[in-house]
Design a protein around this motif. Structure first.
Motif, short mmCIF file in Angstrom:
data_model
loop_
_atom_site.label_atom_id
_atom_site.label_comp_id
_atom_site.label_asym_id
_atom_site.label_seq_id
_atom_site.Cartn_x
_atom_site.Cartn_y
_atom_site.Cartn_z
N TYR A 50 0.43 7.97 -4.28
CA TYR A 50 1.20 7.75 -5.50
C TYR A 50 1.14 6.28 -5.90
O TYR A 50 1.08 5.39 -5.06
CB TYR A 50 2.68 8.11 -5.27
N ARG A 52 3.20 4.13 -9.13
CA ARG A 52 4.11 4.15 -10.28
C ARG A 52 4.57 5.58 -10.61
O ARG A 52 4.66 5.95 -11.77
CB ARG A 52 3.46 3.49 -11.49
N GLN A 54 3.06 8.43 -10.17
CA GLN A 54 2.02 9.40 -10.52
C GLN A 54 1.05 9.56 -9.37
O GLN A 54 0.77 8.62 -8.63
CB GLN A 54 1.27 8.94 -11.76
#
Length: 64
Positions: A50, A52, A54
């Motif tokens: 991951y 940020r 996302q």
């Protein structure tokens, strides 16, 4: 080449080195996974990377 005329004392040497300190790293908590990680760094959680909030890399998917 310059050479010191006198030996630098331990006190004087240690006074100069007082500014060298270890800093405490800032730790963030992801809103998506709840995982603690360093700021501006990608991190792994349950086979996924991951950044940020996302998914950047997914190791759980089979490569075709």
């Amino acid at each position: 080449m310059a050479h010191p005329k006198r030996k630098t004392s331990k006190t004087r040497r240690d006074k100069r080195r007082t500014h060298y300190k270890a800093s405490v790293p800032q730790i963030a908590t992801c809103a998506v996974t709840g995982e603690a990680h360093l700021y501006h760094r990608a991190y792994w959680h349950e086979g996924k990377m991951y950044y940020r909030g996302q998914v950047v890399i997914d190791k759980t998917e089979a490569v075709a």
